[in-house]
Design a protein around this motif. Structure first.
Motif, PDB file in Angstrom:
ATOM      1  N   ASP A  52       0.788  -1.230   0.000  1.00 27.15           N
ATOM      2  CA  ASP A  52       0.000   0.000   0.000  1.00 27.15           C
ATOM      3  C   ASP A  52       0.819   1.279   0.000  1.00 27.15           C
ATOM      4  O   ASP A  52       0.276   2.357   0.187  1.00 27.15           O
ATOM      5  N   LEU A  53       2.113   1.153  -0.214  1.00 23.18           N
ATOM      6  CA  LEU A  53       2.913   2.375  -0.264  1.00 23.18           C
ATOM      7  C   LEU A  53       3.214   2.724  -1.714  1.00 23.18           C
ATOM      8  O   LEU A  53       3.689   1.892  -2.477  1.00 23.18           O
ATOM      9  N   LYS A  54       2.954   3.944  -2.065  1.00 24.80           N
ATOM     10  CA  LYS A  54       3.185   4.353  -3.454  1.00 24.80           C
ATOM     11  C   LYS A  54       4.664   4.676  -3.667  1.00 24.80           C
ATOM     12  O   LYS A  54       5.355   5.124  -2.751  1.00 24.80           O
ATOM     13  N   TYR A  57       5.938   7.065  -5.158  1.00 26.03           N
ATOM     14  CA  TYR A  57       6.217   8.478  -4.894  1.00 26.03           C
ATOM     15  C   TYR A  57       6.567   8.708  -3.435  1.00 26.03           C
ATOM     16  O   TYR A  57       7.537   9.397  -3.109  1.00 26.03           O
ATOM     17  N   GLU A  58       5.773   8.134  -2.571  1.00 20.96           N
ATOM     18  CA  GLU A  58       6.027   8.344  -1.145  1.00 20.96           C
ATOM     19  C   GLU A  58       7.357   7.742  -0.719  1.00 20.96           C
ATOM     20  O   GLU A  58       8.092   8.327   0.082  1.00 20.96           O
ATOM     21  N   ARG A  66      10.175   9.919  -2.021  1.00 23.03           N
ATOM     22  CA  ARG A  66      10.166  11.171  -1.268  1.00 23.03           C
ATOM     23  C   ARG A  66      10.768  10.951   0.125  1.00 23.03           C
ATOM     24  O   ARG A  66      11.577  11.729   0.604  1.00 23.03           O
ATOM     25  N   GLY A  67      10.336   9.871   0.747  1.00 19.75           N
ATOM     26  CA  GLY A  67      10.841   9.562   2.082  1.00 19.75           C
ATOM     27  C   GLY A  67      12.342   9.307   2.064  1.00 19.75           C
ATOM     28  O   GLY A  67      13.085   9.831   2.901  1.00 19.75           O
ATOM     29  N   LEU A  85      13.871   1.829   7.059  1.00 21.78           N
ATOM     30  CA  LEU A  85      12.599   2.117   6.400  1.00 21.78           C
ATOM     31  C   LEU A  85      12.215   0.986   5.454  1.00 21.78           C
ATOM     32  O   LEU A  85      11.074   0.506   5.459  1.00 21.78           O
ATOM     33  N   GLU A  97      13.211  -1.964   5.624  1.00 16.81           N
ATOM     34  CA  GLU A  97      12.914  -3.129   6.456  1.00 16.81           C
ATOM     35  C   GLU A  97      11.471  -3.044   6.958  1.00 16.81           C
ATOM     36  O   GLU A  97      10.751  -4.049   7.017  1.00 16.81           O
ATOM     37  N   GLY A  98      11.065  -1.845   7.291  1.00 11.89           N
ATOM     38  CA  GLY A  98       9.717  -1.645   7.805  1.00 11.89           C
ATOM     39  C   GLY A  98       8.642  -1.951   6.777  1.00 11.89           C
ATOM     40  O   GLY A  98       7.474  -2.140   7.111  1.00 11.89           O
ATOM     41  N   LEU A  99       9.073  -1.979   5.537  1.00 14.31           N
ATOM     42  CA  LEU A  99       8.150  -2.256   4.438  1.00 14.31           C
ATOM     43  C   LEU A  99       7.709  -3.718   4.454  1.00 14.31           C
ATOM     44  O   LEU A  99       6.654  -4.075   3.945  1.00 14.31           O
TER      45      LEU A  99
END
Lengths: 199, 199
Positions: A159-161, A163-164, A167-168, A191, A193-195
DNA sequence: TAACGATACGGAGCAGTGTTCCGCTTTGCA
DNA sequence: TGCAAAGCGGAACACTGCTCCGTATCGTTA
């Protein structure tokens, strides 16, 4: 930008090709800008760049109307290389998530070694949209592809695009080159890893 | 806020307390700055702030030698509240990791609603060290406490320093208020999630 | 309450930056 | 060789941060 437009112009047969001195100046300017960026960061004063190139202020603005245009022109090759690395990594890595991680590392290395680039990449001041666009147009699809592959393989939440994520990652790189106590690569890998974990 | 300095002066017995008009101006300036920050971000031109307050440029610089001093003064109460929330959350949350997550959310909410604050928080230009220091001096120990607690409980890896976490979170918040397509809270929560897993 | 020194104020002025504008020069073609 | 067109240079303007000092105000003391 304009070297390319010129190519396009010729292709269209219209082509009143650029004057030789103009082409020369553009080249000189690119070199000068690259040097200035290394020395003083991507926010180096326009006057300095012009002086390095030995041209007037007008010339620099004629060739590169905004700072973003100049930055894009200077780093175009590296962006291209980064973009091309995406599919390659996907093909050669053990898993899509690993490929994503390695690709992001590449991007981080690029950003961190360009003094101030990351900061300007997120700037919302007008005139930098061009920069956003150029970078993102090229890189976003690549990132999206890696993200999709990882999502499809079930390794990450989906669910993460792109773009985000871009950007992150860009944001995490800001100021990394001038703060020994801050390791952007580490935060980025956290980060990524958090995915994991569709949960 | 400065009433504090004044208090200190009196405590030292020296205390030639500030003139009434000066105190008044300082108050006015703080209000004006807060308004200007809301309207134009924390980078609002000094002249604008002075004009809003109806004072001259000299006055603003006398009371707040650097922009950082002004920012710190304006947001001191909120920083304090955030700092105090740390131990409270630790006491009331299910797990230390949950407390950390909620505390970071608080910090993110603070940053994201202050136009441009996050950007300036990472700035390495001289004159902002004061800002770094003030914010970090107060919040770093709190963050460290939460981090330690979570590490001790075995919920997270223990090799990330509070400084890096705060810095990373701050960076992720940059530009979040002016980009509808970017949700800093989400990225931050992903980062916190990535902290799990001592591996 | 009047006068005086300390404190604080205002804003002109300087410096550094981005950006525009236009008279002058160079180029390339006829 | 002559002449538009293309391109160039840099002065000039706008906007910003910041300093400096003559002037005004305050609080105290006689």
């Amino acid at each position: 930008m304009n070297d390319i437009d010129e190519g396009a112009g010729q292709a269209a047969g219209r082509s009143r090709s650029k004057r030789a001195d103009a082409r020369r100046n553009e080249e000189t300017l690119l070199d000068a800008a690259a040097a200035a960026f290394v020395a003083s960061g991507v926010e180096a004063p326009v006057r300095d760049i012009a002086a390095r190139a030995g041209v007037g202020m007008g010339t620099i603005y004629r060739h590169f109307p905004t700072r973003a245009d100049l930055i894009v022109a200077v780093y175009r090759h590296q962006i291209e290389a980064c973009a091309e690395a995406g599919p390659a990594l996907l093909a050669t890595s053990a898993t899509p998530h690993a490929a994503l991680g390695r690709w992001v590392d590449l991007f981080v290395d690029f950003l961190v070694t360009k003094h101030g680039l990351a900061a300007v990449l997120q700037s919302d001041s007008p005139g930098f949209e061009a920069l956003h666009a150029s970078f993102l147009d090229r890189l976003l699809p690549v990132c999206g592809q890696l993200l999709d592959a990882a999502a499809e393989s079930g390794e990450i939440r989906s669910d993460l695009k792109a773009y985000e994520l871009m950007r992150g990652v860009g944001n995490l790189c800001i100021g990394a080159e001038s703060d020994a106590k801050y390791d952007a690569r580490r935060l980025v890998s956290l980060l990524i890893e958090g995915l994991r974990h569709p949960g």
